[in-house]
Design an enzyme around this catalytic site. Structure first.
Site, PDB file in Angstrom:
ATOM      1  CD  GLN A   1     -56.642  21.829  21.942  1.00  0.00           C
ATOM      2  OE1 GLN A   1     -55.542  21.628  21.465  1.00  0.00           O
ATOM      3  NE2 GLN A   1     -57.094  23.062  22.136  1.00  0.00           N
TER       4      GLN A   1
ATOM      5  CG  PHE B   1     -49.855  23.241  24.445  1.00  0.00           C
ATOM      6  CD1 PHE B   1     -50.034  23.870  25.660  1.00  0.00           C
ATOM      7  CD2 PHE B   1     -49.110  22.072  24.408  1.00  0.00           C
ATOM      8  CE1 PHE B   1     -49.470  23.367  26.822  1.00  0.00           C
ATOM      9  CE2 PHE B   1     -48.545  21.552  25.567  1.00  0.00           C
ATOM     10  CZ  PHE B   1     -48.735  22.195  26.778  1.00  0.00           C
TER      11      PHE B   1
ATOM     12  CD  GLU C   1     -59.351  25.183  17.759  1.00  0.00           C
ATOM     13  OE1 GLU C   1     -60.287  25.853  17.291  1.00  0.00           O
ATOM     14  OE2 GLU C   1     -58.358  25.715  18.314  1.00  0.00           O
TER      15      GLU C   1
ATOM     16  NE  ARG D   1     -57.433  35.321  19.469  1.00  0.00           N
ATOM     17  CZ  ARG D   1     -58.133  35.755  20.520  1.00  0.00           C
ATOM     18  NH1 ARG D   1     -57.538  36.483  21.453  1.00  0.00           N
ATOM     19  NH2 ARG D   1     -59.405  35.458  20.642  1.00  0.00           N
TER      20      ARG D   1
ATOM     21  NE  ARG E   1     -50.563  28.577  27.455  1.00  0.00           N
ATOM     22  CZ  ARG E   1     -50.066  27.898  28.485  1.00  0.00           C
ATOM     23  NH1 ARG E   1     -49.051  27.072  28.318  1.00  0.00           N
ATOM     24  NH2 ARG E   1     -50.590  28.033  29.684  1.00  0.00           N
TER      25      ARG E   1
ATOM     26  CG  PHE F   1     -55.887  31.300  17.638  1.00  0.00           C
ATOM     27  CD1 PHE F   1     -55.905  29.958  17.315  1.00  0.00           C
ATOM     28  CD2 PHE F   1     -56.718  32.147  16.938  1.00  0.00           C
ATOM     29  CE1 PHE F   1     -56.739  29.477  16.307  1.00  0.00           C
ATOM     30  CE2 PHE F   1     -57.549  31.692  15.927  1.00  0.00           C
ATOM     31  CZ  PHE F   1     -57.556  30.347  15.618  1.00  0.00           C
TER      32      PHE F   1
ATOM     33  CB  THR G   1     -61.887  36.737  16.579  1.00  0.00           C
ATOM     34  OG1 THR G   1     -61.247  35.640  15.923  1.00  0.00           O
ATOM     35  CG2 THR G   1     -60.935  37.332  17.608  1.00  0.00           C
TER      36      THR G   1
ATOM     37  CB  ALA H   1     -60.531  31.264  22.354  1.00  0.00           C
TER      38      ALA H   1
ATOM     39  CD  GLU I   1     -55.229  31.303  23.768  1.00  0.00           C
ATOM     40  OE1 GLU I   1     -54.888  31.009  22.618  1.00  0.00           O
ATOM     41  OE2 GLU I   1     -56.347  31.801  24.042  1.00  0.00           O
TER      42      GLU I   1
END
Length: 853
Positions: A288, A319, A323, A401, A433, A435, A532, A601, A787
């Site tokens: 990702q 998902f 990443e 988060r 998903r 996060f 964030t 995100a 998400e």
């Protein structure tokens, strides 16, 4: 009855399962033996009664016991979807199918592992740690190097650049050099002419360890004081003063536990690294975040970034799991490619992927809450413990988060949320998903249930009482809510689901069925949109227009099945005034759009859609004089006239999200996406098996760019969230599970790890997109959707809990609150029903089955 009691006594005596038996779930397995005996006895009795034809034998059981032997039946699932239509000439807003759908369903879509290999390609297999925490004494590859087909073994000493990596903190190694800190950590890599030869060679590498103490769970980390140095907090009001004042009629405190979740993308992690001339490198990555792979491959090989190109065509699911946790595997195979100057490829097997690449963070939350006798929340004190694993990775952002979402959809006049990162010897946990959002939201929902049972009011009434208003409410983050549509979604879904009438019907059903119970629950959700970390909120796009009027768009986002390319293509088509078939997006590549943020995100359509719109605006401005001078000409004709006039038909667009502060500021999010769901379930209280009878969802997606794709995201996220909440359980070799080898993930394949299937989706699935709800803060007034619906799957957990409450009432346990950890697996549901069959096994009414947390 005497015969039944004797049979059950024999089962208890004869079915002996040791407390540390392989497979675990000992109390549940014992209870199933009793439950199946009971079911058999009843079914036999009722069959004899039927054979007697009303004269003679009659089963000596109440009529409501017949529910114990109800045959399994699952009707065909069906669903309906509701969304607003747009004018036929509009491209944006049309429910176009995913642009690669035909290729994917026919098996023609190519993924990383499908790329045709050059004849000199080598295959890689990783040599990984079998210990959760140990010092490396010796690594001997002699036998591996003598194995047929093996071309080399490479480890930390062979890295030409840096062996130290890490997306935020540089606290990881490509190859462990002195100490391993989790099972599955990479020690070296073997490359060979075939995959089988490489795997055989990897098994021949001999590793000698000196074992060190291992910490595997949040509870173990708290006990040992094992934390990373990060303790964020959000404070609103004065929590301590409110608790001390006596203004709370009720105060409750305790611990909530939320388990992790495996990504279980259909395509496991794969990579292909190709050396080229002049120290150039081409990497095909299942990731990702192509830009991160470009960066770290370059660092590890000791070459500048402009010599590395990372490409991604598509992912077979991500998902969040692709990443950051793909980086170390890609870097590992780049090292042998560097030394041997040959292409190297690798694709992980499922068990390898699950053991070594991390999952959703398990959370433990210690809470104290004060509220009025009506159930209005007055003060809330939360301490979150996040199982980060063996490296920092993205865990602090996940924790941020969770704290940001820990108020849920509810008014919290006084609130303190504090976070702690637990340093353990699991493979580093990572993005998934939501996060961290779902873990924070879940605490708020657990609390609503506990408040409801404490004050004796229905849970949906307590949720309604505490719900945040539409405008002007200031959350514990300091953010002032604008156009808060929680109430709109909530009222609409209760009406659409006919909630009150169905609640009465559920109560009637439960009165006449002792061993099957139904539950109905409603739940709202609110999810903040944007990274964030502020600097990540940027995106670029490159738009080319060709002589034939076709358009090629390149942007920094990765297509992983979520329909990003389709949405961006619709935005470009509408902006340029062409049909959708004139626009094509081929791949994501770092030589087209540099320095791209990860596709994560839920923000990618916002970022890359807006960047594409900016590029199209530039082209339209250049074409405007040609159009004005040539009215009636087609787009293709205008393009050719512009080319002859030497007008640039290519543009680079850029977008950065305005007015956001990130974590710690008073605008951590660009906006919020809202939704609400109602789910009804039927539970077999003797086994814990259940079916979702119906689910209604109302989701606020602004003005959707593609309602078909958005509805698909809502349905998919709901089912994945239901899996996290009710089915999927990670079992680690920790103190809770002594029968698992230390540090090993027991549930590392579909045989032991249960994801939702077609048999788990709601039988009746109704999704509505909230209409007339434009969002002024995103492209085409749309909203992010990847998400936000995930949390709504937890409505199934609360519906199941209502069914268990009904079962406990019949078992004489009353209707008082009990703790149900997440996931609410059949094991937990069955044991908590608390009937005589489990009481006779010595299972306490407040049992808390073991959980890896």
């Amino acid at each position: 009855n005497d015969t039944l009691e004797a049979a059950l006594a024999s089962v208890h005596k004869d079915v002996v399962i040791a407390d540390n038996a392989p497979g675990g779930k000992v109390e549940y397995r014992r209870s199933l033996a009793a439950s199946f005996t009971f079911k058999f006895f009843l079914s036999t009795a009722y069959a004899l009664e039927a054979d007697a034809g009303g004269s003679g034998f009659k089963a000596q059981f109440p009529n409501e016991f017949r529910s114990a032997v109800k045959p399994y039946d699952r009707p065909h699932a069906h669903g309906v979807q509701f969304f607003a239509k747009v004018e036929p000439d509009q491209v944006v807003g049309q429910p176009y199918r995913h642009m690669a759908a035909d290729l994917q369903v026919c098996g023609e879509a190519k993924y990383c592992d499908d790329i045709e290999l050059t004849p000199n390609t080598l295959y890689a297999a990783l040599v990984t740690s079998s210990k959760p925490h140990a010092r490396l004494i010796k690594v001997d590859a002699a036998r591996a190097l003598a194995s047929p087909g093996v071309q080399g073994f490479f480890s930390a000493k062979d890295v030409p650049g840096t062996n130290v990596i890490g997306v935020i903190k540089h606290d990881e190694e490509v190859f462990a050099s002195e100490v391993v800190t989790c099972v599955g950590q990479v020690i070296g890599v073997v490359v060979a002419e075939t995959e089988a030869q490489a795997r055989r060679g990897a098994k021949l590498v001999e590793v000698t360890y000196e074992e060190l103490p291992a910490i595997m769970s949040c509870e173990e980390a708290v006990e040992a004081g094992s934390f990373y140095d990060y303790h964020p907090q959000l404070i609103k009001g004065d929590v301590d003063a409110v608790f001390a004042s006596g203004e709370c009629d009720h105060v409750v405190e305790g611990v909530y536990k939320v388990g992790g979740q495996e990504h279980f993308y259909l395509e496991t992690q794969a990579a292909y690294v190709i050396p080229q001339e002049h120290d150039e490198w081409l990497a095909f990555s299942s990731t990702q975040a192509p830009a991160k792979h470009q960066k770290w491959i370059a660092n590890v090989l000791g070459v500048p970034y402009h010599k590395v190109v990372s490409k991604t065509k598509r992912l077979g699911g991500g998902f969040g799991g692709k990443e950051s946790r793909t980086i170390f595997t890609h870097c590992a195979i780049a090292v042998p490619a560097y030394h041997l100057r040959r292409p190297v490829r690798m694709a992980l097997d499922r068990d390898e992927d699950m053991q070594m690449t991390g999952q959703r963070h398990a959370f433990l939350c210690r809470y104290k809450a004060g509220f009025s006798r009506e159930g209005a929340l007055r003060a809330l004190d939360l301490h979150f413990y996040n199982n980060a694993g063996n490296s920092w990775d993205l865990s602090h952002s996940v924790l941020d988060r969770a704290l940001l979402h820990s108020d849920g959809c509810y008014v919290t006049p006084n609130m303190r949320a504090v976070g702690h990162l637990c340093k353990t010897h699991q493979a580093s946990n990572t993005a998934f998903r939501g996060f961290g959002g779902p873990q924070g939201l879940m605490v708020a929902e657990f609390l609503m249930d506990e408040i409801a049972r404490t004050v004796g009011r229905p849970a949906h009434v307590i949720r309604d009482l505490n719900m945040q208003p539409r405008q002007g409410y200031v959350t514990h983050t300091g953010m002032t809510m604008e156009d808060n549509r929680i109430r709109d979604c909530w009222d609409k879904v209760l009406e659409q689901a006919d909630y009150q009438n169905r609640l009465a019907a559920v109560e009637e059903y439960n009165k006449v069925n002792r061993w099957r119970k139904r539950g109905l629950a409603a739940m709202p959700t609110k999810f903040g949109i944007s990274f964030t970390t502020v600097f990540l909120n940027q995106g670029g796009a490159l738009v080319h227009v060709y002589w034939d009027g076709t358009v090629l768009v390149s942007h920094g986002g990765v297509e992983m099945g979520q329909g990003l390319h389709t949405k961006v293509a619709q935005i470009a088509a509408q902006a340029l005034g062409v049909s959708l078939d004139k626009v094509f997006i081929s791949e994501t590549s770092t030589d087209k759009v540099p320095n791209a943020s990860p596709t994560a995100a839920s923000a990618s359509t916002d970022l890359y859609g807006a960047a594409t719109l900016d590029a199209c605006r530039q082209i339209n401005e250049r074409l405007a004089p040609i159009r004005a001078a040539n009215p009636g000409k087609t787009f293709t004709e205008i393009v050719n006239l512009a080319y002859v006039a030497r007008i640039d038909l290519s543009a680079h667009g850029f977008y950065s999200t305005p007015d956001i502060t990130g974590f710690g500021g008073n605008r951590p999010f660009n906006y919020c996406t809202y939704g609400a769901a109602v789910s009804e379930v039927e539970l077999d209280t003797l086994t814990g098996d259940f079916q979702v009878l119906r689910t209604d969802i109302v989701m606020d997606v602004g003005n959707p760019i593609n309602p078909a794709i958005d509805i698909g995201q809502v349905e998919g996220a709901f089912v994945q969230g239901m899996g996290w909440a009710c089915l999927e359980e990670l079992i680690w070799g920790d103190k809770q599970h002594s029968w698992v080898r230390p540090g090993q993930l027991f549930t590392r394949g579909p045989g032991t790890y249960k994801i939702p299937t077609a048999n788990d989706i709601p039988l009746d699935f109704r999704v509505s997109l909230l209409q007339n709800a434009p969002n002024k803060r995103a492209v085409h007034s749309s909203k992010a959707i990847g998400e936000p619906p995930f949390q709504l799957g937890c409505a199934v957990l609360f519906a199941l809990k209502e069914a268990v409450y009904a079962a406990r009432h019949d078992a004489g346990l009353g209707g008082g609150y009990f703790v149900l950890d997440l996931p609410a697996t059949p094991e937990r549901l069955r044991l908590l029903c608390g009937d005589k069959l489990v009481q006779d096994l010595g299972v306490a009414p407040d049992v808390r089955p073991k959980i890896s947390c």
